[in-house]
Design a protein around this motif. Structure first.
Motif, short mmCIF file in Angstrom:
data_model
loop_
_atom_site.label_atom_id
_atom_site.label_comp_id
_atom_site.label_asym_id
_atom_site.label_seq_id
_atom_site.Cartn_x
_atom_site.Cartn_y
_atom_site.Cartn_z
N LYS A 126 0.81 -1.22 0.00
CA LYS A 126 0.00 0.00 0.00
C LYS A 126 0.84 1.27 0.00
CE LYS A 126 -4.06 -2.10 2.16
NZ LYS A 126 -4.97 -2.11 3.33
N LEU A 127 2.14 1.12 0.04
CA LEU A 127 3.00 2.29 -0.07
C LEU A 127 3.00 2.78 -1.52
CD1 LEU A 127 6.14 1.08 1.94
CD2 LEU A 127 4.31 2.58 2.76
N PRO A 128 3.19 4.07 -1.72
CA PRO A 128 3.29 4.56 -3.10
C PRO A 128 4.39 3.80 -3.84
CG PRO A 128 3.12 6.40 -1.57
CD PRO A 128 3.29 5.17 -0.73
N GLU A 129 4.08 3.35 -5.03
CA GLU A 129 5.00 2.46 -5.76
C GLU A 129 6.39 3.06 -5.89
OE1 GLU A 129 5.10 -0.08 -9.95
OE2 GLU A 129 3.35 1.12 -9.40
N GLU A 130 6.47 4.35 -6.11
CA GLU A 130 7.78 4.98 -6.31
C GLU A 130 8.58 5.09 -5.01
OE1 GLU A 130 4.83 8.29 -5.48
OE2 GLU A 130 4.87 6.37 -6.56
N LEU A 131 7.94 4.84 -3.85
CA LEU A 131 8.62 4.96 -2.57
C LEU A 131 8.83 3.63 -1.85
CD1 LEU A 131 6.72 8.09 -1.13
CD2 LEU A 131 8.97 8.05 -2.25
N ARG A 132 8.34 2.54 -2.44
CA ARG A 132 8.36 1.27 -1.71
C ARG A 132 9.75 0.83 -1.31
NH1 ARG A 132 3.77 -2.06 -5.20
NH2 ARG A 132 2.02 -0.74 -4.50
N GLU A 133 10.68 0.91 -2.19
CA GLU A 133 12.02 0.42 -1.88
C GLU A 133 12.65 1.22 -0.74
OE1 GLU A 133 16.34 -0.41 -4.06
OE2 GLU A 133 14.61 0.24 -5.24
#
Length: 507
Positions: A126-133
């Motif tokens: 559920k984290l923004p895809e661009e921030l997951r890592e």
């Protein structure tokens, strides 16, 4: 002492676990979106910080004092103002409307609501895809702290509102299990066994997520050692003595946490918040002042400065408590004072006749004045408790030799005579060591015991409330008051809620 919490910006205010009855609670305008709970690193940092704040708010004050004032530790003074009066007497005035027990329900569910929001809303997917890592580790830490907080909350509430695990049948009720945020839910009470199963599940999740967060003395956030300490409490409650001993000794075996064993280390530990015993010690600041044991001290200062600081406590230690310690025991020397200035109705300034309880006098670094305020950094887990859990687990298993090893280590550090590892000696050490920490009621329930001795200190004659409900109080092991009442408000707004036996449904 009331606790006030900050709420999440995206969470609706919900002080009760019950759904909002629109006749009683107006509809809110804030909407929780579980699929967009975290939109930035700032969101996640704030949420993780709030996890720690939520946990910090669930210790000390009314959450520790209520149960200790109920049992065989203290006597009410004649000007106690009925503070904790109903729970101290446990007579007909102790009802579902008691505000101290309400707080031990309401504020834990308030925190559980926020723990649930983080557990559900901070999953990696559920984290923004661009921030997951970049945010995965922090998200996992926040969720681990939330699982830890939920386990801590349900264990506290199970000890207060349910029967002891070993005494509970499969149908005996405890508290509702709420694991998802739902404003419309009208939850029924789960059984004692179901609640303890939920605690174990949450602990397993917390351990998995926090296993890489190494412990340290006075850690300000939950660590793997704190998880093991909470595991040890859980396993002791469910009579899994092998695992209780294993978890407690695992924390002791880290070698990171040392028992206070001298005048200097006692000062550091219990007055200055700089000790080596805390497995977890939350942040405290002079701006906030800290939370402590106000009812035992009630510090003040004479207006003309004739006497300097004096104490006007609501409660004084009973004779049984004071007499439990030997001369030379550091706990007697530092947690009790017979020379402290004391006033009762502005009289009797020179106190050399009885003891005042000063385990929580206040850290002077947390006040802007010249007098103690009882404020301390909150310490939910101390290494001393792990020694007691290990000793009890071994004693209950019939291994008095191993029990004595851990019991003697604690006794020696405190300057007390060492004893055998018999269960009677373990119980006595629990009584002496954890006074003021809110653990006595859970011990008596776990052991299936009541109490019959709350006699007053002889030197305090004339300063205390008298009668069968005060210094003459006794409670049998099967007294229904060991299970606190479900608060009136919960019964009024939730038709699925039922009261504990012995109490009226609404009062």
């Amino acid at each position: 002492m009331k606790k006030i919490f900050n709420i999440f910006a995206s969470a609706a205010v919900m002080l009760s676990i019950a759904a909002c009855n629109l006749d009683l609670v107006p509809a809110g305008s804030i909407v929780y979106d579980p699929d967009a709970f975290v939109t930035s690193k700032t969101d996640l940092v704030g949420l993780e910080t709030d996890m720690v704040a939520q946990l910090r708010g669930l210790e000390y004050g009314t959450f520790d004092q209520t149960s200790d004032i109920m049992v065989d530790y203290f006597n009410a003074t004649i000007d106690y103002g009925n503070n904790y009066g109903a729970i101290h007497r446990t007579d007909e005035t102790f009802t579902a409307g008691d505000y101290n027990t309400e707080d031990n329900w309401q504020y834990f569910y308030y925190a559980i609501k926020n723990f649930n929001l983080v557990i559900d809303g901070c999953t990696v997917d559920k984290l923004p895809e661009e921030l997951r890592e970049s945010l995965t580790d922090l998200a996992n830490q926040a969720r681990g702290e939330a699982y830890f907080g939920r386990a801590f909350s349900y264990l506290h509430m199970a000890r207060c509102f349910g029967k002891a695990y070993a005494k509970a049948s499969d149908s005996d009720l405890c508290v509702p299990i709420i694991t998802e945020y739902d404003m419309n839910e009208l939850p029924a009470r789960a059984t004692v066994k179901e609640v303890y199963a939920q605690i174990k599940s949450d602990l397993d999740a917390a351990y998995e997520l926090l296993s890489g967060v190494q412990g340290s003395v006075r850690a300000e956030k939950p660590t793997v050692d704190a998880v093991n300490a909470l595991y040890a409490r859980y396993y002791l409650d469910v009579a899994d003595y092998a695992n209780a001993a294993a978890k407690a000794t695992a924390v002791i075996g880290t070698g990171k946490y040392a028992l206070a064993n001298s005048a200097e280390t006692f000062e550091d530990e219990f007055f200055n918040d700089e000790g080596t015993e805390p497995i977890l010690q939350f942040y405290a600041s002079i701006a906030e002042g800290g939370i402590g044991g106000h009812s035992y001290v009630c510090p003040s200062e004479s207006k003309d400065n004739t006497y300097g600081q004096y104490y006007q406590p609501y409660y004084l230690p009973c004779a049984k408590l004071v007499d439990a310690y030997e001369e030379g025991d550091l706990r007697l020397a530092y947690w009790f004072s017979k020379g402290a200035n004391y006033t009762e109705l502005n009289d009797d300034w020179s106190n050399d006749k009885f003891y005042v309880f000063l385990k929580y006098p206040g850290n002077m670094a947390l006040t802007t004045g010249n007098n103690h305020t009882t404020g301390h950094a909150i310490k939910p887990f101390l290494i001393s408790e792990m020694y007691l859990i290990a000793a009890e687990a071994y004693a209950q298993s019939g291994n008095e030799s191993n029990a004595a090893t851990y019991l003697n280590a604690l006794q020696s550090a405190r300057g007390a005579s060492t004893t055998s590892g018999a269960m009677s000696n373990v119980k006595n050490e629990w009584y002496k060591e954890t006074v003021g920490e809110g653990l006595r009621m859970s011990c008596l329930k776990r052991w299936g015991e009541g109490f019959s001795n709350r006699a007053a200190q002889p030197g305090a004659a004339g300063l205390l409330m008298e009668g069968a409900a005060y210094e003459g109080k006794s409670m049998s092991a099967d007294d229904f008051h060991w299970q606190w009442p479900v608060p009136t408000y919960e019964l009024q707004v939730n038709d699925n809620m039922v009261q504990n036996p012995g109490y009226a449904d609404t009062e």
